[in-house]
Design a protein around this motif. Structure first.
Motif, short mmCIF file in Angstrom:
data_model
loop_
_atom_site.label_atom_id
_atom_site.label_comp_id
_atom_site.label_asym_id
_atom_site.label_seq_id
_atom_site.Cartn_x
_atom_site.Cartn_y
_atom_site.Cartn_z
N VAL A 3 35.41 14.57 -51.72
CA VAL A 3 34.73 13.52 -52.44
C VAL A 3 33.84 12.53 -51.54
O VAL A 3 34.39 11.96 -50.37
CB VAL A 3 35.51 12.68 -53.18
N THR A 5 31.13 9.15 -51.61
CA THR A 5 30.46 8.35 -52.39
C THR A 5 29.43 7.64 -51.43
O THR A 5 29.83 7.64 -50.18
CB THR A 5 31.42 7.45 -53.26
N ASP A 187 20.87 11.21 -50.64
CA ASP A 187 22.25 11.57 -51.21
C ASP A 187 22.66 13.12 -50.86
O ASP A 187 23.82 13.38 -50.48
CB ASP A 187 22.31 11.41 -52.51
N TYR A 188 21.68 13.79 -50.71
CA TYR A 188 21.93 15.39 -50.45
C TYR A 188 22.26 15.24 -49.11
O TYR A 188 23.36 16.04 -48.82
CB TYR A 188 20.62 16.12 -50.80
N VAL A 192 26.63 13.42 -50.68
CA VAL A 192 27.25 12.66 -51.74
C VAL A 192 27.58 13.48 -52.82
O VAL A 192 26.61 14.27 -53.31
CB VAL A 192 26.41 11.44 -52.16
N THR A 193 28.78 13.41 -53.21
CA THR A 193 29.16 14.22 -54.56
C THR A 193 29.34 13.36 -55.67
O THR A 193 29.34 13.83 -56.94
CB THR A 193 30.61 14.85 -54.20
N HIS A 194 29.54 12.08 -55.51
CA HIS A 194 29.81 11.02 -56.62
C HIS A 194 28.73 9.96 -56.51
O HIS A 194 29.26 9.29 -55.57
CB HIS A 194 31.08 10.80 -57.03
N VAL A 195 27.81 9.84 -57.58
CA VAL A 195 27.20 8.48 -57.38
C VAL A 195 27.62 7.50 -58.55
O VAL A 195 27.29 7.59 -59.68
CB VAL A 195 25.63 8.90 -57.57
N TYR A 212 16.47 17.20 -57.61
CA TYR A 212 17.44 18.17 -57.42
C TYR A 212 17.35 19.45 -57.50
O TYR A 212 17.34 20.33 -56.93
CB TYR A 212 18.98 17.55 -57.81
N PRO A 220 24.85 16.01 -58.01
CA PRO A 220 26.38 15.17 -58.04
C PRO A 220 26.74 14.83 -59.34
O PRO A 220 26.10 14.81 -60.15
CB PRO A 220 25.90 14.06 -56.86
N THR A 221 28.02 14.30 -59.22
CA THR A 221 28.34 13.53 -60.65
C THR A 221 27.87 12.33 -60.73
O THR A 221 28.25 11.27 -59.70
CB THR A 221 30.04 13.64 -60.56
#
Length: 459
Positions: A3, A5, A187-188, A192-195, A212, A220-221
Motif C-alpha cells: 500500500v 499513499t 501518482d503512477y 501510489v495505490t490508494h488516493v 490512466y 489506484p483506489t
C-alpha cells in the motif's frame, strides 16, 4: 500488494486542519499496512506558491508526527517528465493538438448552455490532425461513449457518463501540464495505490481515470472524505475556530490531541474517543470512514487536549511549556518548575494556559499582578496570620510534607478557621485569593522566595 499513499498540498498557504486530517488518514493507512507514505508539493502555481508556506507545511507535518518515505517531490521540477507522458498520448492517438482560442471555447460553452446541455468544448479540433505549433494546447480524446466507474472507499460506487465530460486540456499553450495530467503522472511514478483526499476532488477523479486508461496504467483506489463543517453545519471558517495547524501549535495544543481529534472527525471505532497513535495505526484500515460531513467542535478539542496534558509526564510538560514561558520573557531555569507545573497541569487546557498560570511563580514578586480580592485579604488580620506562619516556616525544612504539617498544626493550635489563614497566605505568595494548597505553593516557590514574599506582604 504494497500500500502506497500520498499527501499533495499546494504551498499557497499554511497547512489547514482539513488538509491536516487528510494527511493523517493517508499516513495511518500506509502505516497500518506497512506500506509507504509519500509527500508531494504541488507548486505549479508559481504566482501564489511561496517557500515560506512550503516550510510551514513541512514543519506542521513533522510536528504532527507524520514522517514520509522517499524523497520529497516538487511538481515544479517535473515539467519534462509530464510532457513525456503527454507526448506518448499524442503518439498513440489518445490526445490531439487544438488551436481554438479561449474566446472560441467559451462561445462553444454558451451554445451548449443555450441548448440546455452541459457547457463544454465541442471537439472541433479532434479530427483535424494538427501538429505542434506555438500557442496550441493538447487535449485528451475522451471516448465517444461509455461510463467511468469506480468504487470509492468512502462514498461507494460512483459512475459518470463520458458525455458529461469534455476533451480536457492536458498541456497548456505555455507548455505546462494541467493539474489532472500532472497528478496522474506523479501518482503512477510514486507507485501510489490508494488516493485519499477531500471530496472537492470527486469531479476530478473520472477525468484522471480516463488519463490512466489512455496511458494503459493501473488505476489506484480512490477515497473522498467529506469536508469538515462548523458547529452550525456551515462551511468551516475562522469564525468557527478553524485555523492552520501551525496556529494550534502556537496556541499550545499537543500534536497527539489534534491528531486524535481530527481522526475522529470522519472515522470511528465503536464508541471509543481517545486513541494513542499506536492504536490508530493498528485500527485504521481505511474502513469506517464517514460518508457524511462532521462538525468541528472547538470545546471538545480543548477538552481532549486537556486530557492529554494531564497524562503528560511532568518532565516532558516542563519542556513543552518552556517556549511559552520564554515568550513572555520569563525563565524556568533555577526554579522548581516541575512542582509549579504539577499544581496546574490538571487545570489547564493547553500549554499557553499552563504557562500563564505558573507565571506568578516565575516572576519577581514586584511584577506579580495582585487581584483585588487578594489585596483585600492582606489586611490587619491577614497580616497577623502571615506573621505567625512566617515565624514557623523560617526554621522548617522545605519539603511539601513538612510544610503541610506546619500549616495544619498552626491552624489546629491557633483555633483560627483555615480560610482566614489560607487566603492571606495564598494572596501574599501568588497574588491570588484562591488556588492550590498553601504548602504546595510554598514548596514550588522554595524557601528563600517564600520568605521573601511573606516579608514583603508584611511590609
Amino acid at each position: 500488494m504494497k500500500v502506497v499513499t500520498r499527501f499533495a498540498p499546494s504551498p499557497t498557504g499554511h497547512l489547514h486542519i482539513g488538509g491536516g486530517r487528510t494527511a493523517i488518514f493517508c499516513w495511518l493507512l500506509a502505516r497500518h499496512f506497512g506500506g509507504e507514505f509519500r509527500l508531494r508539493i504541488e507548486d505549479t502555481d508559481t504566482e501564489r506558491s511561496k517557500q515560506e508556506y512550503t516550510d510551514s507545511i513541512l514543519a506542521s507535518m513533522k510536528w504532527l508526527g507524520l514522517d514520509w518515505d522517499g524523497d520529497l517531490t516538487y511538481q515544479s521540477q517535473r515539467k519534462d517528465v509530464y510532457n513525456k507522458y503527454v507526448d506518448k498520448l499524442l503518439e498513440t492517438g489518445h490526445a490531439y493538438y487544438c488551436d481554438c482560442s479561449v474566446e472560441e471555447v467559451e462561445a462553444m460553452r454558451e451554445v451548449a448552455r443555450a441548448k440546455g446541455e452541459k457547457p463544454r468544448y465541442n471537439g472541433k479540433c479532434r479530427e483535424r490532425g494538427l501538429g505542434y505549433a506555438e500557442g496550441r494546447v493538447v487535449r485528451l480524446k475522451v471516448p465517444a461513449e461509455g461510463r467511468v466507474v469506480f468504487d470509492d472507499m468512502v462514498k461507494g460506487p460512483i459512475a459518470v457518463d463520458v458525455n458529461e465530460l469534455d476533451d480536457m486540456v492536458l498541456r497548456r499553450a505555455d507548455g505546462m501540464p494541467t493539474y489532472n495530467m500532472a497528478v496522474v503522472v506523479d501518482d503512477y511514478e510514486m507507485g501510489v495505490t490508494h488516493v485519499v483526499r477531500g471530496d472537492d476532488h470527486v469531479s476530478n477523479t473520472p477525468k484522471q481515470i480516463l488519463i490512466y486508461q489512455a496511458l494503459g496504467l493501473a488505476v489506484p483506489t480512490f477515497g473522498h472524505v467529506p469536508m469538515i463543517l462548523g458547529p452550525d453545519k456551515q462551511k468551516l471558517s475562522k469564525r468557527h475556530g478553524a485555523r492552520a495547524v501551525v496556529e494550534y501549535q502556537q496556541d499550545g495544543l499537543l500534536p497527539e490531541a489534534l491528531v486524535n481529534y481530527l481522526v475522529r472527525l470522519g472515522w470511528s471505532h465503536g464508541d471509543q474517543e481517545i486513541f494513542s497513535l499506536q492504536e490508530l495505526v493498528k485500527l485504521f484500515d481505511g474502513k469506517n470512514l464517514n460518508s457524511s460531513a462532521a462538525a468541528f467542535d472547538p470545546d471538545k478539542l480543548q477538552w481532549l487536549n486537556g486530557y492529554y496534558l494531564k497524562h503528560t509526564p511532568l518532565d516532558k510538560a516542563v519542556e513543552l511549556t518552556r517556549p511559552f514561558i520564554e515568550k513572555s520573557g520569563l525563565s524556568l531555569d533555577g526554579k522548581n518548575a516541575e512542582a509549579a507545573i504539577s499544581l496546574y497541569i490538571e487545570r489547564a487546557s493547553n500549554l499557553n494556559d499552563l504557562a500563564e498560570q505558573v507565571k506568578p511563580y516565575l516572576q519577581n514578586i514586584e511584577d506579580v499582578v495582585f487581584e483585588e480580592k487578594a489585596l483585600n485579604a492582606l489586611d490587619g488580620q491577614g497580616k497577623e496570620q502571615i506573621k505567625n506562619v512566617l515565624a514557623l516556616v523560617r526554621d522548617t525544612e522545605f519539603t511539601a510534607e513538612n510544610l503541610e504539617h506546619v500549616i495544619h498544626d498552626y491552624v489546629e493550635t491557633s483555633g483560627v478557621k483555615f480560610k482566614l489563614v489560607g487566603t492571606p497566605l495564598r494572596s501574599a505568595l501568588i497574588g491570588l485569593a484562591g488556588g492550590p494548597s498553601i504548602h504546595l505553593i510554598m514548596f514550588a516557590l522554595g524557601k528563600a522566595e517564600t520568605i521573601k514574599r511573606l516579608e514583603r506582604a508584611l511590609a
